[in-house]
Design an enzyme around this catalytic site. Structure first.
Site, mmCIF file in Angstrom:
data_model
loop_
_atom_site.group_PDB
_atom_site.id
_atom_site.type_symbol
_atom_site.label_atom_id
_atom_site.label_comp_id
_atom_site.label_asym_id
_atom_site.label_seq_id
_atom_site.Cartn_x
_atom_site.Cartn_y
_atom_site.Cartn_z
ATOM 1 C CE1 TYR A 92 -5.363 -28.187 -23.823
ATOM 2 C CE2 TYR A 92 -6.961 -26.807 -24.958
ATOM 3 C CZ TYR A 92 -5.875 -26.934 -24.113
ATOM 4 O OH TYR A 92 -5.297 -25.816 -23.567
ATOM 5 C CB SER A 186 -6.401 -35.106 -29.319
ATOM 6 O OG SER A 186 -5.886 -33.800 -29.367
ATOM 7 C CD GLN A 187 -6.190 -32.929 -22.424
ATOM 8 O OE1 GLN A 187 -5.800 -31.821 -22.070
ATOM 9 N NE2 GLN A 187 -7.411 -33.358 -22.183
ATOM 10 C CG ASP A 272 -3.553 -33.643 -36.514
ATOM 11 O OD1 ASP A 272 -4.007 -32.511 -36.259
ATOM 12 O OD2 ASP A 272 -3.559 -34.588 -35.700
ATOM 13 C CG HIS A 301 -6.768 -33.383 -34.234
ATOM 14 N ND1 HIS A 301 -5.537 -33.901 -33.886
ATOM 15 C CD2 HIS A 301 -7.437 -33.182 -33.057
ATOM 16 C CE1 HIS A 301 -5.461 -34.018 -32.571
ATOM 17 N NE2 HIS A 301 -6.597 -33.587 -32.045
#
Length: 339
Positions: A92, A186-187, A272, A301
């Site tokens: 992100y 992540s994203q 996370d 994360h």
């Protein structure tokens, strides 16, 4: 950095029951057919990086509505024959960056495509991909951009870009189309799961601490952005709760992952606060293909970072050296491997 979500035992026992739109498959079939009907061929322009062992190209692929999506292609210098390929999607707020920054997969002997994420990179003057739609939510970020309608939502455009980018990778003459793995953190992990559900014939998918999974729960329990964008938006628009979550269900990567058949290697971090582990486990449990899992119990994360990259290198090598099964839709569930 304490546990902020379910315990590992609770996550392993989780059986998510997500609300799935009745027309989810029809929505994505229509979206992708429309995208494939416009735009020209992918373009590749050599890029001088100063590196001698990696050859790099500036990539432009027609994405959503045929709009240009930028990226990099890295190839091991002097490689012959179609190569196994890793297509990577980014976290992100990250763009594709400088051409010499991410060359691990090429130095391992594979073709490596990196997709720029529309609206999240550097300025267009520096080669970033703009988001051409001006619809915005009332809070900063991308999760509420166009959230009143699935047709308008930001991630409809991003997922379409990613599908077209992956298809361009499979079509490239340097790539063996039967040996293409998609990945991201992540994203990027959420995008990779969505692509795995929308593009048949992949050799594998490696989502790391994936975002965009069980989005409604993420909005309820995440202690850090980006899921908090949704909670902030709904604190202002109290009457739009069901509209928002209906729209977001069309881009929930856990639902799309249920349609995937390629083997997968998940990583999930139990501390996370950005992508709570229960949301990542929702995607893991719903995933439609064979699946392996690495759990990092005492990480946030960042997950497994370099340690997990080593596991990925070994996993990809095994995938690319093992003959593909005759029926990719038949899969075997592997026991979780805890790290």
């Amino acid at each position: 950095m304490p546990l902020t979500d379910l315990t590992l035992a609770e996550c392993l026992a989780l059986r998510p029951d997500l609300d799935e739109p009745a027309d989810l498959d029809a929505f994505w079939d229509r979206t992708l057919r429309t995208a494939r009907a416009v735009g020209g061929p992918a373009q590749y322009v050599p890029e001088d990086t100063g590196l001698t062992q990696v050859t790099t190209y500036d990539v432009t692929v027609p994405g959503f509505a045929g709009e240009p999506v930028r990226g990099w292609l890295h190839l091991p210098a002097g490689a012959e024959g179609p190569l196994g390929c890793v297509v990577e999607f980014l976290g992100y707020g990250r763009g594709r960056g400088l051409p010499h920054e991410q060359v691990l997969w090429a130095t391992a002997g594979y073709a490596h495509f990196i997709m720029d994420t529309r609206g999240q990179g550097w300025s267009t003057a520096a080669g970033a991909t703009p988001d051409t739609v001006s619809l915005n939510g009332d809070v900063p970020g991308f999760l509420t951009r166009g959230v009143d309608s699935p047709d308008d939502h930001y991630y409809r455009r991003v997922y379409t870009d990613a599908v077209r980018f992956t298809e361009a990778a499979k079509d490239h003459p340097a790539v063996d189309p039967d040996r293409v793995v998609v990945t991201g953190h992540s994203q990027g992990g959420g995008i990779a799961l969505a692509v795995a559900g929308l593009v048949p014939g992949l050799a594998g998918v490696m989502p790391d601490t994936p975002f965009l999974c069980d989005i409604r729960r993420g909005a309820l329990v995440a202690g850090a952005p980006p899921y908090t964008e949704i909670a902030e938006y709904l604190s202002l628009h109290r009457d739009r709760v069901e509209t928002v979550f209906t729209t977001l269900s069309y881009v929930d990567a856990a639902l799309l992952a249920a349609r995937a058949t390629a083997p997968s290697l998940f990583s999930i971090a139990m501390m996370d606060a950005v992508c709570p582990p229960s949301t990542c486990f929702a995607a893991y449990h719903l995933y439609g293909g064979a699946k392996d899992l690495k759990v990092y119990e005492f990480n946030g994360h960042e997950g497994g970072a370099g340690h997990h990259r080593r596991a990925q290198l070994a996993w990809v090598r095994e995938r690319f050296s093992t003959p593909r099964p005759a029926d990719p839709g038949v899969s075997t569930l592997h026991d979780p491997q805890l790290a």
